[in-house]
Scaffold this motif. Sequence first.
Motif, PDB file in Angstrom:
ATOM      1  N   ASN A 167       0.834  -1.191   0.000  1.00  0.00           N
ATOM      2  CA  ASN A 167       0.000   0.000   0.000  1.00  0.00           C
ATOM      3  C   ASN A 167       0.881   1.258   0.000  1.00  0.00           C
ATOM      4  OD1 ASN A 167      -1.625   2.234   1.443  1.00  0.00           O
ATOM      5  ND2 ASN A 167      -3.189   0.693   1.025  1.00  0.00           N
ATOM      6  N   LEU A 168       0.490   2.276  -0.767  1.00  0.00           N
ATOM      7  CA  LEU A 168       1.286   3.494  -0.875  1.00  0.00           C
ATOM      8  C   LEU A 168       1.008   4.475   0.261  1.00  0.00           C
ATOM      9  CD1 LEU A 168       1.018   4.156  -4.722  1.00  0.00           C
ATOM     10  CD2 LEU A 168       2.728   2.826  -3.464  1.00  0.00           C
ATOM     11  N   ALA A 184       1.974  -4.701 -12.915  1.00  0.00           N
ATOM     12  CA  ALA A 184       2.387  -6.045 -12.508  1.00  0.00           C
ATOM     13  C   ALA A 184       1.928  -6.417 -11.115  1.00  0.00           C
ATOM     14  CB  ALA A 184       3.917  -6.170 -12.594  1.00  0.00           C
ATOM     15  N   LYS A 185       1.533  -5.436 -10.307  1.00  0.00           N
ATOM     16  CA  LYS A 185       1.090  -5.682  -8.932  1.00  0.00           C
ATOM     17  C   LYS A 185      -0.088  -4.753  -8.626  1.00  0.00           C
ATOM     18  CE  LYS A 185       4.304  -8.640  -7.552  1.00  0.00           C
ATOM     19  NZ  LYS A 185       5.447  -8.178  -6.740  1.00  0.00           N
ATOM     20  N   PRO A 186      -0.888  -5.079  -7.615  1.00  0.00           N
ATOM     21  CA  PRO A 186      -1.975  -4.175  -7.217  1.00  0.00           C
ATOM     22  C   PRO A 186      -1.423  -2.807  -6.811  1.00  0.00           C
ATOM     23  CG  PRO A 186      -2.271  -6.344  -6.230  1.00  0.00           C
ATOM     24  CD  PRO A 186      -0.901  -6.339  -6.841  1.00  0.00           C
ATOM     25  N   ILE A 187      -2.227  -1.776  -6.993  1.00  0.00           N
ATOM     26  CA  ILE A 187      -1.850  -0.417  -6.596  1.00  0.00           C
ATOM     27  C   ILE A 187      -2.962   0.113  -5.697  1.00  0.00           C
ATOM     28  CG2 ILE A 187      -1.351   1.932  -7.367  1.00  0.00           C
ATOM     29  CD1 ILE A 187      -0.376   0.722 -10.009  1.00  0.00           C
ATOM     30  N   GLY A 192      -6.469   9.883   2.104  1.00  0.00           N
ATOM     31  CA  GLY A 192      -5.594  11.020   1.828  1.00  0.00           C
ATOM     32  C   GLY A 192      -4.601  10.772   0.723  1.00  0.00           C
ATOM     33  N   GLY A 193      -4.461   9.523   0.277  1.00  0.00           N
ATOM     34  CA  GLY A 193      -3.523   9.194  -0.781  1.00  0.00           C
ATOM     35  C   GLY A 193      -4.119   9.390  -2.162  1.00  0.00           C
ATOM     36  N   MET A 223      -6.519   1.227  -7.236  1.00  0.00           N
ATOM     37  CA  MET A 223      -7.151   2.467  -6.815  1.00  0.00           C
ATOM     38  C   MET A 223      -6.512   3.622  -7.572  1.00  0.00           C
ATOM     39  SD  MET A 223      -7.250   1.977  -2.673  1.00  0.00           S
ATOM     40  CE  MET A 223      -8.066   0.587  -1.884  1.00  0.00           C
ATOM     41  N   GLY A 224      -7.300   4.667  -7.842  1.00  0.00           N
ATOM     42  CA  GLY A 224      -6.745   5.836  -8.491  1.00  0.00           C
ATOM     43  C   GLY A 224      -7.340   6.098  -9.853  1.00  0.00           C
TER      44      GLY A 224
END
Length: 298
Positions: A167-168, A184-187, A192-193, A223-224
Motif C-alpha cells: 500500500n502506498l 504487474a502488482k496491485p496499486i 488522503g492518498g 485504486m486511483g
Amino acid sequence: DFVSTAPYSTTITGNSTGRANIVASGLKTGNQICVSNAALITVPTPSWFQTRGGNVGAKGSLSSIIPGGKLFGVDPAGVAAHGGSISGITPDNVSSTKWLVDSAVSNRVLTNSSYAGLKRRVLDVVTPTSLSGSTLSQGDISSAPAASDGVAYLSAAGDLTISPSGNLGSQKVVVLVDGNVTLAKPITFSTGGLFVLLAGGNITVDPAVGEVGDPSTRPADFMGIYLAQGTVDTGADPAGKTLGWAGAVIGLGGVNLQRAATPPATSPAEYFVARPDLQFSLPSSLLRQYTVFTETNP
C-alpha cells in the motif's frame, strides 16, 4: 452440425444461457435404429462487468452480458452512455434508474483529456523526477520528492512496468509515461492518498493480478485514476482471477475487459467503483479547465 459418415456425430449450439436435456436418435430408411442416453447440456453465463456509482461512457460500442436478476450498475448508479452498438445492456438491467443514453462521448472531452495535453499542463507547473529504469518499484515511489503542492511527479520516456510491493499509504503520486505501461502488482493507497497514471501508449494488467471470487466483496486491486492514450487491457487469466477497480479507468482507444469469472458467472469478472472524492486530491494542473468570457460595461 451433423457428420454424415462414421463415426457419426453432431454439434449443438445454445442460443442463450440455461440448461436443456438433449436426446438423440438414429434413423435408417425411416426406421429408428438407436437412441442415445439423455445428456444435460449447460450453456454458462458469459463473463460480465459491473459498476457502482459514477458514469460509464463509450464513444463506440458498449457490451456486458448481464445475467438474469442482476444489474449493470448498482446503486448509487450513474448514466451508461454509448455512441455505437450496445450488447447485453437494456433499460431493464442497466440500473434501478434505467439511465441508458445513446450519446457518444464528445470529441472535445477526448481532446481535452489527451495524454499530450495533460502532460503539457503538468510540465507547465512542475518538473517530474525522471525514471532511469523500466520498472517502478515501491522504493522508487516512496523516495520520490514531493513538489510544492504535496504531489510526487514521476516520468518515463519509454515503456514502464509498475510493481509496488504494498500500500502506498497517504502519498500522492502522478506518473507520466510516454510509452506502454504494465501493471504487474496491485496499486492501493490509504485515506488522503492518490495515484494517477497517464500513459501515452497502452495500459495492460498482468494476468497474475487479481483473485478468484466476487470482486465486489473485497478491496479493490487498483485504486486511483488510470488514463491511456491507447487502450486499457485488463489481461485474460485462465485461472479465473477477477479484478476490482476504485476510481476511474479511461482508454481513449478503448477499454478491453478480458477477465473471465469461473462459471457459473453469477458475480462480475470486473467491478468498478467510482471515487468522486479523488478529485479533491488532484493537483490543479489535472483539473478540468474552462475559459470564461465575461462582458463588462465600458
